[in-house]
Each structure stands twice: as C-alpha cells, then as structure tokens.
Design a protein around this motif. Structure first.
Motif, PDB file in Angstrom:
ATOM      1  N   HIS A 181      -1.615  12.138  12.897  1.00  0.00           N
ATOM      2  CA  HIS A 181      -0.692  11.232  12.218  1.00  0.00           C
ATOM      3  C   HIS A 181      -0.906   9.787  12.629  1.00  0.00           C
ATOM      4  O   HIS A 181      -1.624   9.492  13.574  1.00  0.00           O
ATOM      5  CB  HIS A 181       0.766  11.667  12.392  1.00  0.00           C
ATOM      6  N   TYR A 201       1.443   5.562   1.819  1.00  0.00           N
ATOM      7  CA  TYR A 201       0.027   5.676   1.448  1.00  0.00           C
ATOM      8  C   TYR A 201      -0.884   4.505   1.802  1.00  0.00           C
ATOM      9  O   TYR A 201      -2.049   4.741   2.075  1.00  0.00           O
ATOM     10  CB  TYR A 201      -0.133   6.087  -0.023  1.00  0.00           C
ATOM     11  N   SER A 208       3.841   6.363   7.505  1.00  0.00           N
ATOM     12  CA  SER A 208       3.636   7.594   6.751  1.00  0.00           C
ATOM     13  C   SER A 208       3.347   7.350   5.279  1.00  0.00           C
ATOM     14  O   SER A 208       3.043   8.272   4.544  1.00  0.00           O
ATOM     15  CB  SER A 208       4.867   8.486   6.878  1.00  0.00           C
ATOM     16  N   ALA A 256      -1.892   5.335   5.210  1.00  0.00           N
ATOM     17  CA  ALA A 256      -2.562   6.631   5.232  1.00  0.00           C
ATOM     18  C   ALA A 256      -3.995   6.527   4.737  1.00  0.00           C
ATOM     19  O   ALA A 256      -4.893   7.195   5.253  1.00  0.00           O
ATOM     20  CB  ALA A 256      -1.777   7.642   4.391  1.00  0.00           C
TER      21      ALA A 256
END
Lengths: 223, 283
Positions: free
Chosen positions: A39, A11, A9, A14
C-alpha cells in the motif's frame, strides 16, 4: 513549485505507485524475488513549471512469494510534460535489505543451463490462477521484466500490471546469459484493455535482469 | 410393529427380508434374539437411499455433486455446474432460498437471482451481484460461496440472523452468463456482454458502463471495440435492464453491492464524479 498532499488510496497516487513499484522491481528483482505494492503510506504531488508532475511517495512493498515479508521504500516519479512520450524518471530508496536469493538463483541458473531442449511454456498462471513450483522462477522473471515495459510506457493516465505469460521460449546462447522470449499480457486498469506484449529478457545471477527488446503486439481476433 | 416384508415368509428354513421402522428396531431385535433367530443388516438406512435416488432423478447428468455439501468450493465451475448448484441449494433449503428468473441474456440464457428470506412481504432488501465482468472468475466463485454461507450461518451467526429477521437478501451469482460461457470456451479474458449493436466488427458492451447514471461520461468509451464501451444507450444490455427492472419493481432495495476483481478497493457512489455524496462519511 507548488506541492500538494494526495490521498494515498486514490488513483493518482496509486498509478504513480504502480509505476514506481514496476521500475524498482525491474532494478532489484529476479527469478527468486518479485516485489508488489502492498500500500501507499503517503503521497505528494509537485507541479514543476515547464517540466512536469513529480510524485513523492512512501510505499510498502511485499515479497510476491511471501506476502508477510514487507519492505518500506520512498520513491520519486517525474512524469514529463509534452506530447512526445518520454518514460517517466524514477528514483527510489529501499529501507533495509532485500532477501538474498543467491542460492535460489544458482539453482535456477544451473537447472536451465543443463536442459537438453530449450524451455517452452504457456499460460502462466493458468486460467485458474495456478503457477507450478517449477514455473515460479519463469513467472517471477516475467514479473520483473514487465516492470521495465510498464515503466517505459506509463503515463499519469495509465496503470499497468502483468496479467499472465501467454508464451515463453528459451533462446539458447553461447555466452553465460540466459535468454527468454516472452509474450505477456498486460492489463491496463483505466481502459481495462488486455494488451499482448513481446519482450526479450536476458538474465544472469550476477548481472540482473535486462529487457533488450520489446514491442506491443496487435491483439489477435479472438472470435 | 408395522414390519414391511420385502421377501415374505415361504416356509421353515427359508430367509425373510424385512424393512423395520425405526421405533420397532429394538423390540424386533429383542424378539429375534430371545428366540435364537439370527439376522444381518442389509441396508442401514433406507430413507437415505430413497433421498439419493430422488436427487439423481432431478438431474440429467450423473456426475454432478449430490448436495451442496459435496460441491467443491475450492475450484472454478462451469455455468451449468453453477446453475445446478443453485437448484440444489434451493431444494435443500426451500424454506429460506428460492430462485427467480429476472430475464434473458443476449444469447437467450436465463438470468437467475437467489432470494434469501425468512418471510414477510416485500421486506426491505440487500442486493449483491457477482460476475458482471465475466473474466473476474473469483467473483462468481465467491457468489457461490456467499450463497452457501448464508444458508449455513443464517441461524448461528448473530449479525446475519438479525439481518434476515428484518430483511431479504437477493444474490445474482452469474450476472453476465454469455460472457462467462465465452470465457470458458473461447477467451479467458472476455469482460463484456456478447451483444452486437453497431455495424462494428467488435462485440460486446461493458455492462458496468451501461447503467443510467452519468451514462456516457468519463471512464467509459463510445468505441464498440473498447473494453469499457458503454453501449448505444443506457440499459441497452438485457443483463443490465433485467436488474434495473427488478430493482425498480421491487421498490424496497436498501443496499446494492457489486463484486469485482481485482484491486482490493472499496468504491462507493458515484463513480463518475469526485464530488462526495452527502452520506459519504457514513459509507
């Protein structure tokens, strides 16, 4: 080459996931299908000496038009070392089948082909976030095409997303392709900049989406 | 019966108009019917009309919603409409809600905070702000909705009721009013404040980089033209200073929550480092 597990989760994972999603969407999407990142299930990073950083990702993607419809995929993103910017290498595998959009594609194709005047539109979504049903395929086409721009321009320190279509104009062609000239706004998460970008997009139901020309625009002075 | 004649009796055969207090309604009807006197109802509820007129007189413009029950929560609103909503909410729930001005923006707009309190003095409090980045319109809209929900649910929702028994809630809906006005008139994508500090042609400071915590560090920019420009110094922005002054002088704020869009992320302290805080697990 050393490999480490990343918190899915946070960065670094991501950013790589956003890039992979953009690329994947460009390769597989169209006016009837846009994919977005739901996700990140798992992420690993591998530092390869003299080459770059390779991210191994397990992603869950969702259909932009039907958020309950999801698909799993795995992707590898290689950011190259060095000062000269080269687009990252992306490979992916989708589990299962994506929805078939033949009917929607043909309907959209025939609708545009039969217009008397070239299609012109502005501000999609509008400033309240709304997209009219007739404009949804135009919106999705931009979503898919922006995946190309995002892929070509991303680094480990950027995370791009399509913010909106400022302007779109159809360009009539003598061949079977549909051509649209878009000016889009891209949002870059790290700098928070809103960047205007021009892209020329070709599409045909059997031949997929192609960005044939694109260029970053100078921001107009807003005041 | 305490009847109030609005058109007094003139003589036989002439009609009268009479305002009837509620408890006298049945006795009067019985009396009229027993004597064969016909009647019709001109106004069902006079008090409702009086209330409406009061509301109308509190406002300049006549097309604003008359109550927070007719306010449209499903659409975006202008700054004036949101400020009018706040006044309506306070007027309808003066026992629970009050409005505080905590300062003025660069362009001299008032900065308002709603206080939700069931009493006490300087109770421990929760702070919530929305709209610090003016383009994140869904957050100001959410703030309006939060305000209405607190009022609606403060008795029947166990969790909320128990919080308000012991704590106050402070809600700042439009944390960056200058930016918000700018997004409505000139540039939908405007994020920062509207201050001009340097000789640069560029306007505005990112209020969420202007706090005095890791000021000027990574994640912020020293370039006035950047969307993440931190400003010339911490708390240079009146919008930010107003909050800092309020929180410090209150002295009893226990939780501070700032709402942004988009991302679907929950972030907790501190934004300028990856070192976890001691109570990270609890957070």
């Amino acid at each position: 080459a050393a490999s480490m597990e990343l918190p899915p989760s946070q960065y670094p994972a991501a950013r790589a996931a956003a890039l992979a999603t953009g690329y994947l969407c460009y390769r597989r999407g169209g006016p009837g299908l846009g994919l977005a990142l739901r996700h990140v299930r798992r992420a690993r990073r591998q530092d390869i000496d003299d080459v770059g950083h390779k991210y191994h990702l397990e992603l869950v993607l969702e259909d932009v038009l039907d958020k309950d419809s999801t698909v799993n995929c795995t992707a590898e993103v290689l950011y190259h070392l060095g000062n000269k910017h080269i687009a990252p290498d992306v490979q992916f595998t989708i589990e299962g089948e994506l929805k078939n959009t033949d009917e929607a594609d043909n309907t959209f194709y025939n609708r545009i082909k039969s217009l008397d005047k070239e299609l012109v539109a502005e501000n999609i979504p509008d400033s309240h976030g709304n997209v009219s049903p007739e404009m949804e395929p135009i919106h999705l086409l931009a979503w898919v095409a922006s995946g190309y721009v995002i892929w070509q321009n991303s680094t480990e320190n950027t995370k791009f997303q399509l913010a909106c279509i400022k302007h779109v104009k159809q360009v009539k062609r003598s061949d079977e392709y549909l051509e649209f000239d878009y000016t889009i706004l891209l949002h870059e998460m790290v700098s928070q900049e809103i960047i205007p970008w021009q892209m020329t997009v070709l599409w045909h139901p059997q031949h997929g989406v192609q960005v044939t020309q694109d260029s970053r625009q100078l921001k107009p002075t807003w005041e | 019966l305490q009847l109030d004649f609005w058109l007094a009796p003139r003589g036989v055969g002439y009609p009268v108009d009479v305002r009837v207090p509620f408890p006298s309604l049945q006795p009067l009807k019985a009396h009229l019917e027993a004597n064969g006197i016909s009647y019709s109802i001109m106004i069902e509820d006079v008090q409702a009309l009086v209330d409406d007129e009061q509301m109308e007189m509190l406002r300049e413009r006549r097309w604003l919603p008359l109550s927070t029950n007719t306010f449209n929560y499903a659409t975006y609103h202008s700054l004036d409409e949101i400020y009018a909503f706040m006044d309506l909410l306070v007027a309808e729930n003066s026992q629970l809600v009050s409005k505080i001005e905590i300062g003025r923006s660069t362009e001299n707009r008032p900065i308002y905070v709603l206080k939700f309190s069931k009493g006490g003095r300087n109770r421990p409090a929760i702070w919530i702000d929305t709209g610090i980045h003016s383009r994140e319109w869904v957050t100001q809209a959410s703030g309006v909705w939060f305000a209405k929900k607190i009022v609606q649910d403060h008795e029947n929702d166990e969790g909320l009721a128990s919080i308000l028994d012991k704590m106050d809630i402070f809600l700042e809906i439009v944390t960056n009013p200058d930016g918000f006005a700018f997004t409505q008139t000139k540039n939908r994508m405007w994020r920062k404040t509207r201050s001009k500090h340097s000789s640069s042609v560029c306007v505005g400071v990112d209020p969420n980089r202007n706090w005095d915590a890791g000021f000027g560090g990574s994640g912020a920019s020293g370039n006035p033209c950047s969307e993440t420009y931190h400003g010339p110094y911490a708390n240079s922005e009146p919008e930010v200073k107003a909050i800092v002054d309020f929180v410090k002088s209150h002295g009893n704020i226990k939780a501070f929550v700032s709402i942004h869009s988009y991302s679907q992320l929950l972030l907790y302290p501190y934004g300028y480092t990856t070192t976890p805080v001691p109570d990270q697990k609890e957070l």
